[in-house]
Scaffold this motif. Structure first.
Motif, mmCIF file in Angstrom:
data_model
loop_
_atom_site.group_PDB
_atom_site.id
_atom_site.type_symbol
_atom_site.label_atom_id
_atom_site.label_comp_id
_atom_site.label_asym_id
_atom_site.label_seq_id
_atom_site.Cartn_x
_atom_site.Cartn_y
_atom_site.Cartn_z
ATOM 1 N N VAL A 77 -20.595 -9.299 -79.630
ATOM 2 C CA VAL A 77 -21.037 -8.746 -78.350
ATOM 3 C C VAL A 77 -19.949 -7.852 -77.761
ATOM 4 O O VAL A 77 -20.234 -6.761 -77.258
ATOM 5 C CB VAL A 77 -21.411 -9.881 -77.368
ATOM 6 C CG1 VAL A 77 -21.704 -9.327 -75.995
ATOM 7 C CG2 VAL A 77 -22.588 -10.672 -77.894
ATOM 8 N N VAL A 78 -18.710 -8.294 -77.851
ATOM 9 C CA VAL A 78 -17.593 -7.487 -77.347
ATOM 10 C C VAL A 78 -17.499 -6.181 -78.114
ATOM 11 O O VAL A 78 -17.279 -5.115 -77.537
ATOM 12 C CB VAL A 78 -16.270 -8.284 -77.424
ATOM 13 C CG1 VAL A 78 -15.085 -7.411 -77.086
ATOM 14 C CG2 VAL A 78 -16.327 -9.483 -76.505
ATOM 15 N N SER A 112 -17.906 -2.637 -76.332
ATOM 16 C CA SER A 112 -16.779 -1.701 -76.358
ATOM 17 C C SER A 112 -17.151 -0.410 -77.084
ATOM 18 O O SER A 112 -16.721 0.669 -76.679
ATOM 19 C CB SER A 112 -15.550 -2.346 -77.004
ATOM 20 O OG SER A 112 -15.820 -2.707 -78.341
ATOM 21 N N THR A 113 -17.964 -0.514 -78.126
ATOM 22 C CA THR A 113 -18.419 0.692 -78.817
ATOM 23 C C THR A 113 -19.294 1.535 -77.897
ATOM 24 O O THR A 113 -19.167 2.761 -77.854
ATOM 25 C CB THR A 113 -19.195 0.324 -80.093
ATOM 26 O OG1 THR A 113 -18.351 -0.475 -80.924
ATOM 27 C CG2 THR A 113 -19.631 1.563 -80.847
ATOM 28 N N GLY A 114 -20.184 0.891 -77.159
ATOM 29 C CA GLY A 114 -21.045 1.623 -76.229
ATOM 30 C C GLY A 114 -20.256 2.296 -75.129
ATOM 31 O O GLY A 114 -20.507 3.452 -74.780
ATOM 32 N N ILE A 115 -19.278 1.595 -74.588
ATOM 33 C CA ILE A 115 -18.451 2.180 -73.527
ATOM 34 C C ILE A 115 -17.618 3.337 -74.063
ATOM 35 O O ILE A 115 -17.503 4.387 -73.423
ATOM 36 C CB ILE A 115 -17.566 1.102 -72.879
ATOM 37 C CG1 ILE A 115 -18.452 0.149 -72.078
ATOM 38 C CG2 ILE A 115 -16.489 1.715 -71.995
ATOM 39 C CD1 ILE A 115 -17.740 -1.079 -71.563
ATOM 40 N N LEU A 116 -17.057 3.171 -75.249
ATOM 41 C CA LEU A 116 -16.251 4.244 -75.847
ATOM 42 C C LEU A 116 -17.106 5.477 -76.147
ATOM 43 O O LEU A 116 -16.711 6.603 -75.844
ATOM 44 C CB LEU A 116 -15.577 3.743 -77.122
ATOM 45 C CG LEU A 116 -14.585 4.688 -77.765
ATOM 46 C CD1 LEU A 116 -13.418 4.967 -76.817
ATOM 47 C CD2 LEU A 116 -14.077 4.111 -79.067
ATOM 48 N N ALA A 117 -18.284 5.255 -76.715
ATOM 49 C CA ALA A 117 -19.183 6.380 -76.995
ATOM 50 C C ALA A 117 -19.636 7.046 -75.698
ATOM 51 O O ALA A 117 -19.735 8.276 -75.624
ATOM 52 C CB ALA A 117 -20.388 5.902 -77.796
ATOM 53 N N HIS A 162 -25.189 7.433 -70.133
ATOM 54 C CA HIS A 162 -24.662 7.606 -71.493
ATOM 55 C C HIS A 162 -24.165 6.280 -72.061
ATOM 56 O O HIS A 162 -24.399 5.971 -73.237
ATOM 57 C CB HIS A 162 -23.536 8.632 -71.503
ATOM 58 C CG HIS A 162 -23.994 10.023 -71.257
ATOM 59 N ND1 HIS A 162 -23.116 11.067 -71.068
ATOM 60 C CD2 HIS A 162 -25.219 10.565 -71.154
ATOM 61 C CE1 HIS A 162 -23.791 12.178 -70.874
ATOM 62 N NE2 HIS A 162 -25.070 11.892 -70.917
ATOM 63 N N ILE A 163 -23.477 5.505 -71.255
ATOM 64 C CA ILE A 163 -22.969 4.200 -71.715
ATOM 65 C C ILE A 163 -24.131 3.271 -72.057
ATOM 66 O O ILE A 163 -24.121 2.602 -73.096
ATOM 67 C CB ILE A 163 -22.047 3.570 -70.658
ATOM 68 C CG1 ILE A 163 -20.723 4.331 -70.620
ATOM 69 C CG2 ILE A 163 -21.804 2.095 -70.941
ATOM 70 C CD1 ILE A 163 -19.780 3.888 -69.533
ATOM 71 N N VAL A 164 -25.150 3.239 -71.207
ATOM 72 C CA VAL A 164 -26.306 2.371 -71.461
ATOM 73 C C VAL A 164 -27.032 2.807 -72.735
ATOM 74 O O VAL A 164 -27.384 1.972 -73.582
ATOM 75 C CB VAL A 164 -27.265 2.372 -70.249
ATOM 76 C CG1 VAL A 164 -28.597 1.731 -70.587
ATOM 77 C CG2 VAL A 164 -26.617 1.671 -69.072
ATOM 78 N N THR A 175 -27.130 0.567 -76.155
ATOM 79 C CA THR A 175 -28.443 0.174 -76.665
ATOM 80 C C THR A 175 -28.608 0.599 -78.117
ATOM 81 O O THR A 175 -29.102 -0.170 -78.945
ATOM 82 C CB THR A 175 -29.565 0.780 -75.805
ATOM 83 O OG1 THR A 175 -29.382 0.359 -74.449
ATOM 84 C CG2 THR A 175 -30.930 0.371 -76.294
ATOM 85 N N LEU A 176 -28.191 1.822 -78.454
ATOM 86 C CA LEU A 176 -28.287 2.289 -79.836
ATOM 87 C C LEU A 176 -27.435 1.450 -80.778
ATOM 88 O O LEU A 176 -27.865 1.095 -81.876
ATOM 89 C CB LEU A 176 -27.894 3.765 -79.926
ATOM 90 C CG LEU A 176 -28.870 4.756 -79.298
ATOM 91 C CD1 LEU A 176 -28.303 6.171 -79.346
ATOM 92 C CD2 LEU A 176 -30.212 4.693 -80.003
ATOM 93 N N VAL A 177 -26.216 1.119 -80.352
ATOM 94 C CA VAL A 177 -25.350 0.279 -81.185
ATOM 95 C C VAL A 177 -25.955 -1.107 -81.341
ATOM 96 O O VAL A 177 -25.953 -1.684 -82.435
ATOM 97 C CB VAL A 177 -23.923 0.206 -80.588
ATOM 98 C CG1 VAL A 177 -23.088 -0.832 -81.301
ATOM 99 C CG2 VAL A 177 -23.255 1.560 -80.664
ATOM 100 N N LEU A 178 -26.503 -1.656 -80.270
ATOM 101 C CA LEU A 178 -27.127 -2.977 -80.327
ATOM 102 C C LEU A 178 -28.321 -2.966 -81.280
ATOM 103 O O LEU A 178 -28.471 -3.864 -82.112
ATOM 104 C CB LEU A 178 -27.556 -3.415 -78.930
ATOM 105 C CG LEU A 178 -28.249 -4.773 -78.841
ATOM 106 C CD1 LEU A 178 -27.299 -5.879 -79.264
ATOM 107 C CD2 LEU A 178 -28.739 -5.009 -77.428
#
Length: 135
Positions: free
Chosen positions: A4-5, A9-14, A89-91, A95-98
């Protein structure tokens, strides 16, 4: 929990890297936030870029204006629309990474199951060694 982390973190970075889109590539993306900031009678969004030159260099500011009939104009700035775009963008990236992670775990073969020989019923077939053969 570590997964989950990683996803967050990937979503926030992207999302952080995607801030380049509204600033450098497509400033007009701020128009997408107009339903949040433009209200009647000024409902038509317009993004204006102002370029300034001075001894330190050249600066460009983008501003979201809401325009209405008869010259009605409201200045909504760019900070709040930029914050909304950054959050979106973060959301979207998270979501895409999830979804990619969920899809990956569903298509992964089960590795915990023992390998079965189709001709035998026991889970781990006997493998011949040199001791099994007569010399």
């Amino acid at each position: 929990m570590p997964r989950v982390v990683t996803i967050l973190s990937t979503g926030i970075l992207a999302g952080a890297f995607s801030i380049v889109v509204p600033v450098a590539i497509w400033p007009g993306e701020a128009k997408l936030t107009a339903p949040l900031f433009c209200s009647s009678p000024a409902t038509e969004p317009m993004v204006v870029s102002d370029t300034f030159h001075d001894s330190d260099g050249t600066y460009t500011n983008y501003t979201l204006y809401c325009v209405g009939d008869h010259g009605i104009l409201t200045n909504e700035g760019f900070a709040l629309p930029m914050l909304v775009m950054f959050t979106a963008h973060i959301v979207i990236a998270t979501t895409l990474v999830l979804l990619a992670t969920l899809f990956e775990t569903r298509t992964e073969p089960a590795r915990d199951r023992p390998v079965r020989d189709p001709l035998r019923s026991e889970p781990n077939p006997h493998v011949s060694t040199e001791d099994d053969f007569e010399h």
